[in-house]
Write a protein that holds these residues in place. Structure first.
Motif, PDB file in Angstrom:
ATOM      1  N   VAL A  45      -1.849  -7.190  36.107  1.00  0.00           N
ATOM      2  CA  VAL A  45      -2.978  -7.757  36.857  1.00  0.00           C
ATOM      3  C   VAL A  45      -2.662  -7.763  38.356  1.00  0.00           C
ATOM      4  CG1 VAL A  45      -4.383  -9.813  37.221  1.00  0.00           C
ATOM      5  CG2 VAL A  45      -3.720  -9.159  34.899  1.00  0.00           C
ATOM      6  N   ILE A  46      -1.423  -8.098  38.697  1.00  0.00           N
ATOM      7  CA  ILE A  46      -1.026  -8.116  40.109  1.00  0.00           C
ATOM      8  C   ILE A  46      -1.092  -6.712  40.693  1.00  0.00           C
ATOM      9  CG2 ILE A  46       0.821  -8.653  41.733  1.00  0.00           C
ATOM     10  CD1 ILE A  46       1.825 -10.747  39.713  1.00  0.00           C
ATOM     11  N   LEU A  98       0.276  -9.842  48.169  1.00  0.00           N
ATOM     12  CA  LEU A  98       0.324  -9.434  46.764  1.00  0.00           C
ATOM     13  C   LEU A  98       1.621  -8.686  46.447  1.00  0.00           C
ATOM     14  CD1 LEU A  98      -3.387  -8.335  46.239  1.00  0.00           C
ATOM     15  CD2 LEU A  98      -2.218 -10.263  45.149  1.00  0.00           C
ATOM     16  N   THR A  99       2.134  -7.938  47.422  1.00  0.00           N
ATOM     17  CA  THR A  99       3.438  -7.305  47.227  1.00  0.00           C
ATOM     18  C   THR A  99       4.521  -8.359  47.069  1.00  0.00           C
ATOM     19  OG1 THR A  99       2.717  -5.421  48.568  1.00  0.00           O
ATOM     20  CG2 THR A  99       5.077  -5.639  48.175  1.00  0.00           C
ATOM     21  N   VAL A 130      -5.546 -18.850  40.204  1.00  0.00           N
ATOM     22  CA  VAL A 130      -5.497 -19.822  41.296  1.00  0.00           C
ATOM     23  C   VAL A 130      -4.710 -19.255  42.477  1.00  0.00           C
ATOM     24  CG1 VAL A 130      -4.741 -22.142  41.959  1.00  0.00           C
ATOM     25  CG2 VAL A 130      -5.679 -21.736  39.669  1.00  0.00           C
ATOM     26  N   VAL A 131      -3.619 -18.539  42.170  1.00  0.00           N
ATOM     27  CA  VAL A 131      -2.816 -17.907  43.222  1.00  0.00           C
ATOM     28  C   VAL A 131      -3.660 -16.896  43.991  1.00  0.00           C
ATOM     29  CG1 VAL A 131      -0.833 -16.412  43.682  1.00  0.00           C
ATOM     30  CG2 VAL A 131      -0.648 -18.253  41.999  1.00  0.00           C
ATOM     31  N   PHE A 132      -4.429 -16.064  43.271  1.00  0.00           N
ATOM     32  CA  PHE A 132      -5.295 -15.076  43.924  1.00  0.00           C
ATOM     33  C   PHE A 132      -6.344 -15.763  44.799  1.00  0.00           C
ATOM     34  CE2 PHE A 132      -4.570 -11.827  40.301  1.00  0.00           C
ATOM     35  CZ  PHE A 132      -3.378 -11.439  40.894  1.00  0.00           C
ATOM     36  N   PHE A 133      -6.946 -16.814  44.286  1.00  0.00           N
ATOM     37  CA  PHE A 133      -7.972 -17.528  45.048  1.00  0.00           C
ATOM     38  C   PHE A 133      -7.392 -18.119  46.327  1.00  0.00           C
ATOM     39  CE2 PHE A 133     -10.121 -21.566  46.081  1.00  0.00           C
ATOM     40  CZ  PHE A 133     -11.403 -21.092  46.310  1.00  0.00           C
ATOM     41  N   PHE A 134      -6.202 -18.708  46.234  1.00  0.00           N
ATOM     42  CA  PHE A 134      -5.566 -19.295  47.410  1.00  0.00           C
ATOM     43  C   PHE A 134      -5.255 -18.223  48.448  1.00  0.00           C
ATOM     44  CE2 PHE A 134      -1.537 -20.180  49.622  1.00  0.00           C
ATOM     45  CZ  PHE A 134      -1.917 -21.287  50.360  1.00  0.00           C
ATOM     46  N   LEU A 135      -4.771 -17.061  48.006  1.00  0.00           N
ATOM     47  CA  LEU A 135      -4.444 -15.989  48.939  1.00  0.00           C
ATOM     48  C   LEU A 135      -5.691 -15.455  49.635  1.00  0.00           C
ATOM     49  CD1 LEU A 135      -1.683 -13.990  47.013  1.00  0.00           C
ATOM     50  CD2 LEU A 135      -1.401 -15.651  48.855  1.00  0.00           C
TER      51      LEU A 135
END
Length: 321
Positions: A45-46, A98-99, A130-135
């Motif tokens: 996904v990442i 993301l890297t 949640v991590v994606f949203f925060f970024l």
């Protein structure tokens, strides 16, 4: 068309030709994997998210710069400059973060089962959305200055030394202080994940070094060969390669950005900005090559697609007989 515009156009065209198909291939491969298995692992996904962001970097910046350099389209008006610079800065910084997330997750993946680091890995996988949203929230908010200070006009008489020439647009800060604050924020946004992903990569390299010595010891004592964890080691090496590529290219990018902030009258030439955009976009264009070469899931999906075509063509020809 001047020779300078032609060279610029060819450079951005080369990034577009490599980056768009490369990132699109990775996205297609993981979508096929999702369709076949109805799930993706967190690391997948990442990587998929990273490919989407890199495709946005290449498409929004390199493709549009190519069209403008060859005068095939007029895109960079006031609104166009605000939109392009905002989206480019957001996607560029997301690519960096993301890297880092990928390197950190891979670092946690090599932790022994039952340890606290393994629990942290499960926690990251659980709250990955949640991590994606925060970024996204962090990077869009930090790129909002582009909406306020970017313009497409080239009326040099209205500009000051606080403006930065990015060839088809100007980023015109109202004061020296605002320019320095914005520049320092961008450097900090890049340096923090750079330091963290470098640390994660060093941990991965130490683990791989110790693991290779353990495997050699087992081989010499038992006379046999082979060891487990080959897939994890390949994934770890691929992440280290991506981080190395990032550190080199974005290190040059940030060095040029610091030079832009400290040297007076940087608005008179777009050469430095062109070099910055080229080196930062180069990561988005070249990282798919590393992923395709090292990721077995991507390779497997691509081989399946290639092998299915001759079979389908053969079946079609037989049905017409």
């Amino acid at each position: 068309m001047s020779s300078e515009e032609f060279v610029r156009g060819m450079l951005y065209l080369s990034l577009t030709v490599v980056g768009v198909p490369g990132n699109a291939t990775i996205i297609l491969a993981f979508l096929l994997l999702l369709h076949q298995e109805n799930r993706l692992l967190p690391a997948d996904v990442i990587v998929l998210h990273l490919a989407c962001v890199n495709l946005l970097v290449v498409g929004v910046r390199c493709l549009l710069e190519t069209l403008a350099s060859f005068r095939l389209a007029s895109i960079f008006g006031d609104v166009g400059c605000k939109a392009v610079i905002f989206v480019y800065r957001t996607s560029r910084s997301l690519s960096i973060w993301l890297t880092f997330v990928l390197s950190a997750y891979q670092c946690l993946s090599i932790a022994p089962p039952g340890s606290g680091w393994a629990s942290a890995r499960a926690l990251v996988a659980r709250y990955l959305g949640v991590v994606f949203f925060f970024l996204w929230l962090l990077n869009t908010s930090m790129s909002s200055a582009a909406i306020l200070f970017s313009f497409g006009t080239k009326n040099d008489s209205s500009l000051t030394n606080h403006a930065i020439n990015v060839q088809f647009c100007y980023v015109h800060f109202p004061s020296k202080l605002s320019k320095q604050i914005n520049g320092a924020g961008q450097v900090g946004r890049d340096v923090v994940p750079m330091a963290l992903m470098t640390l994660a990569s060093l941990i991965i390299l130490v683990f791989l070094y110790k693991h290779s010595h353990q495997v050699k010891g087992l081989r010499s004592s038992s006379g046999g060969g082979g060891g487990s964890g080959g897939a994890e080691q390949r994934a770890a090496k691929a992440v280290v390669a991506l981080v190395t590529l990032y550190v080199v290219l974005y290190g040059v990018d940030n060095g040029l950005w610091v030079y832009t902030l400290t040297v007076k009258k940087t608005m008179t030439s777009s050469l430095i900005s062109d070099l910055r955009i080229f080196f930062s976009s180069l990561y988005a264009a070249l990282s798919p090559v590393v992923i395709i070469a090292s990721n077995r899931k991507v390779n497997g999906r691509l081989r399946c697609v290639v092998q299915e075509k001759p079979v389908q063509q053969k079946a079609t020809s037989l049905s017409t007989i």
